[in-house]
Motif scaffolding. Structure first.
Motif, mmCIF file in Angstrom:
data_model
loop_
_atom_site.group_PDB
_atom_site.id
_atom_site.type_symbol
_atom_site.label_atom_id
_atom_site.label_comp_id
_atom_site.label_asym_id
_atom_site.label_seq_id
_atom_site.Cartn_x
_atom_site.Cartn_y
_atom_site.Cartn_z
ATOM 1 N N ARG A 98 0.832 -1.207 0.000
ATOM 2 C CA ARG A 98 0.000 0.000 0.000
ATOM 3 C C ARG A 98 0.871 1.263 0.000
ATOM 4 O O ARG A 98 0.618 2.203 -0.741
ATOM 5 N N ALA A 99 1.927 1.260 0.830
ATOM 6 C CA ALA A 99 2.814 2.425 0.919
ATOM 7 C C ALA A 99 3.538 2.683 -0.403
ATOM 8 O O ALA A 99 3.649 3.829 -0.855
ATOM 9 N N VAL A 100 4.020 1.615 -1.035
ATOM 10 C CA VAL A 100 4.744 1.767 -2.307
ATOM 11 C C VAL A 100 3.796 2.242 -3.407
ATOM 12 O O VAL A 100 4.125 3.159 -4.165
ATOM 13 N N THR A 101 2.613 1.651 -3.492
ATOM 14 C CA THR A 101 1.641 2.059 -4.514
ATOM 15 C C THR A 101 1.294 3.534 -4.361
ATOM 16 O O THR A 101 1.291 4.290 -5.344
ATOM 17 N N LYS A 102 1.022 3.960 -3.150
ATOM 18 C CA LYS A 102 0.679 5.362 -2.891
ATOM 19 C C LYS A 102 1.832 6.290 -3.266
ATOM 20 O O LYS A 102 1.626 7.328 -3.897
ATOM 21 N N ALA A 103 3.062 5.917 -2.912
ATOM 22 C CA ALA A 103 4.232 6.748 -3.219
ATOM 23 C C ALA A 103 4.449 6.862 -4.731
ATOM 24 O O ALA A 103 4.734 7.949 -5.247
ATOM 25 N N VAL A 104 4.302 5.750 -5.456
ATOM 26 C CA VAL A 104 4.512 5.761 -6.907
ATOM 27 C C VAL A 104 3.431 6.610 -7.582
ATOM 28 O O VAL A 104 3.731 7.447 -8.442
ATOM 29 N N GLN B 229 8.792 3.621 4.766
ATOM 30 C CA GLN B 229 8.305 4.753 3.971
ATOM 31 C C GLN B 229 9.433 5.348 3.133
ATOM 32 O O GLN B 229 9.232 5.740 1.983
ATOM 33 N N GLN B 230 10.638 5.398 3.694
ATOM 34 C CA GLN B 230 11.794 5.881 2.921
ATOM 35 C C GLN B 230 12.059 4.982 1.721
ATOM 36 O O GLN B 230 12.374 5.461 0.627
ATOM 37 N N VAL B 231 11.916 3.673 1.920
ATOM 38 C CA VAL B 231 12.079 2.724 0.815
ATOM 39 C C VAL B 231 11.026 2.992 -0.250
ATOM 40 O O VAL B 231 11.332 3.023 -1.446
ATOM 41 N N ALA B 232 9.783 3.193 0.163
ATOM 42 C CA ALA B 232 8.699 3.469 -0.788
ATOM 43 C C ALA B 232 8.979 4.750 -1.568
ATOM 44 O O ALA B 232 8.800 4.794 -2.793
ATOM 45 N N ASP B 233 9.429 5.789 -0.883
ATOM 46 C CA ASP B 233 9.732 7.059 -1.552
ATOM 47 C C ASP B 233 10.905 6.909 -2.525
ATOM 48 O O ASP B 233 10.863 7.425 -3.643
ATOM 49 N N SER B 234 11.932 6.211 -2.097
ATOM 50 C CA SER B 234 13.096 5.984 -2.957
ATOM 51 C C SER B 234 12.706 5.170 -4.190
ATOM 52 O O SER B 234 13.104 5.491 -5.321
ATOM 53 N N LEU B 235 11.917 4.144 -3.975
ATOM 54 C CA LEU B 235 11.458 3.315 -5.089
ATOM 55 C C LEU B 235 10.617 4.135 -6.057
ATOM 56 O O LEU B 235 10.750 3.993 -7.274
ATOM 57 N N SER B 236 9.767 5.008 -5.539
ATOM 58 C CA SER B 236 8.926 5.829 -6.427
ATOM 59 C C SER B 236 9.779 6.727 -7.317
ATOM 60 O O SER B 236 9.490 6.886 -8.500
ATOM 61 N N LYS B 237 10.845 7.290 -6.774
ATOM 62 C CA LYS B 237 11.758 8.111 -7.589
ATOM 63 C C LYS B 237 12.402 7.265 -8.683
ATOM 64 O O LYS B 237 12.502 7.690 -9.834
ATOM 65 N N ASP B 238 12.848 6.072 -8.302
ATOM 66 C CA ASP B 238 13.494 5.179 -9.266
ATOM 67 C C ASP B 238 12.536 4.759 -10.380
ATOM 68 O O ASP B 238 12.918 4.683 -11.539
ATOM 69 N N VAL B 239 11.290 4.485 -10.017
ATOM 70 C CA VAL B 239 10.305 4.047 -11.007
ATOM 71 C C VAL B 239 10.005 5.172 -11.997
ATOM 72 O O VAL B 239 9.995 4.957 -13.221
ATOM 73 N N VAL B 240 9.768 6.379 -11.498
ATOM 74 C CA VAL B 240 9.487 7.510 -12.398
ATOM 75 C C VAL B 240 10.683 7.767 -13.300
ATOM 76 O O VAL B 240 10.536 8.000 -14.495
ATOM 77 N N SER B 241 11.870 7.709 -12.747
ATOM 78 C CA SER B 241 13.080 7.897 -13.549
ATOM 79 C C SER B 241 13.218 6.835 -14.622
ATOM 80 O O SER B 241 13.524 7.130 -15.776
#
Length: 178
Positions: free
Chosen positions: A61-67, A160-172
């Protein structure tokens, strides 16, 4: 004489400030418009809930929301819940690992690293083509406290930091080919 110098300095300062704003404005306008060639015709992206195959219950849920939030802020693709979106981003959280990285003198773990492995797939729905199929790894660290509640909060913050970091990586990865 002093009044004339003061007015000239004031006008110069205003002109300089206006120039800075105009230059900053130009760069900002260009920021959210560029997309890689494979996405030139795409306008919308669907991002269903990431599948969580880990034992960390709220991580999906956290990763989906961050992405989703990161794509909304970026603005180059409109996030859509419609099955008719131009591209679909699918994510699977495949592994969650806690590794002790810091120890007390009594050899007790006092700091951990969270590592999450995720498979990302981007599909062009119109052409039925897989555009991206890649594993990503994200990590964060947290400290153990003498308070169980504080340690749990620290771990949640690291997730949450992992989710935020992953979201940056995915968008990039999706929008900038990195």
């Amino acid at each position: 004489m002093n009044g004339a110098l003061l007015r000239a300095g004031y006008k110069f300062g205003l002109s300089l400030l206006l120039g800075v704003f105009l230059m900053a404005g130009c760069g900002y306008d260009l920021e959210g418009t560029l997309r890689p060639g494979r996405l030139k015709s795409a306008r919308t992206i669907s991002i269903p809930a990431f599948v969580n195959k880990t034992n960390e219950p709220s991580l999906g849920r956290a990763v989906t929301k961050a992405v989703r939030s990161r794509f909304l802020r970026d603005g180059r693709l409109r996030v859509s819940d419609s099955p008719d979106a131009d591209v679909a981003l699918e994510g699977v959280l495949r592994a969650y690992r806690l590794s002790p990285i810091g120890f007390t003198r009594a050899d007790r773990a006092q700091q951990y690293r969270v590592v999450v492995r995720t498979r990302i797939r981007l599909r062009d729905k119109e052409r039925q083509k897989l555009l991206i199929n890649q594993d990503l790894e994200s990590h964060a660290e947290f400290a153990i406290s003498s308070s169980i509640a504080q340690s749990d909060t620290n771990r949640s913050n690291a997730n949450q930091q992992v989710a935020d970091s992953l979201s940056k990586d995915v968008v990039s990865l999706v929008l900038e080919d990195f």
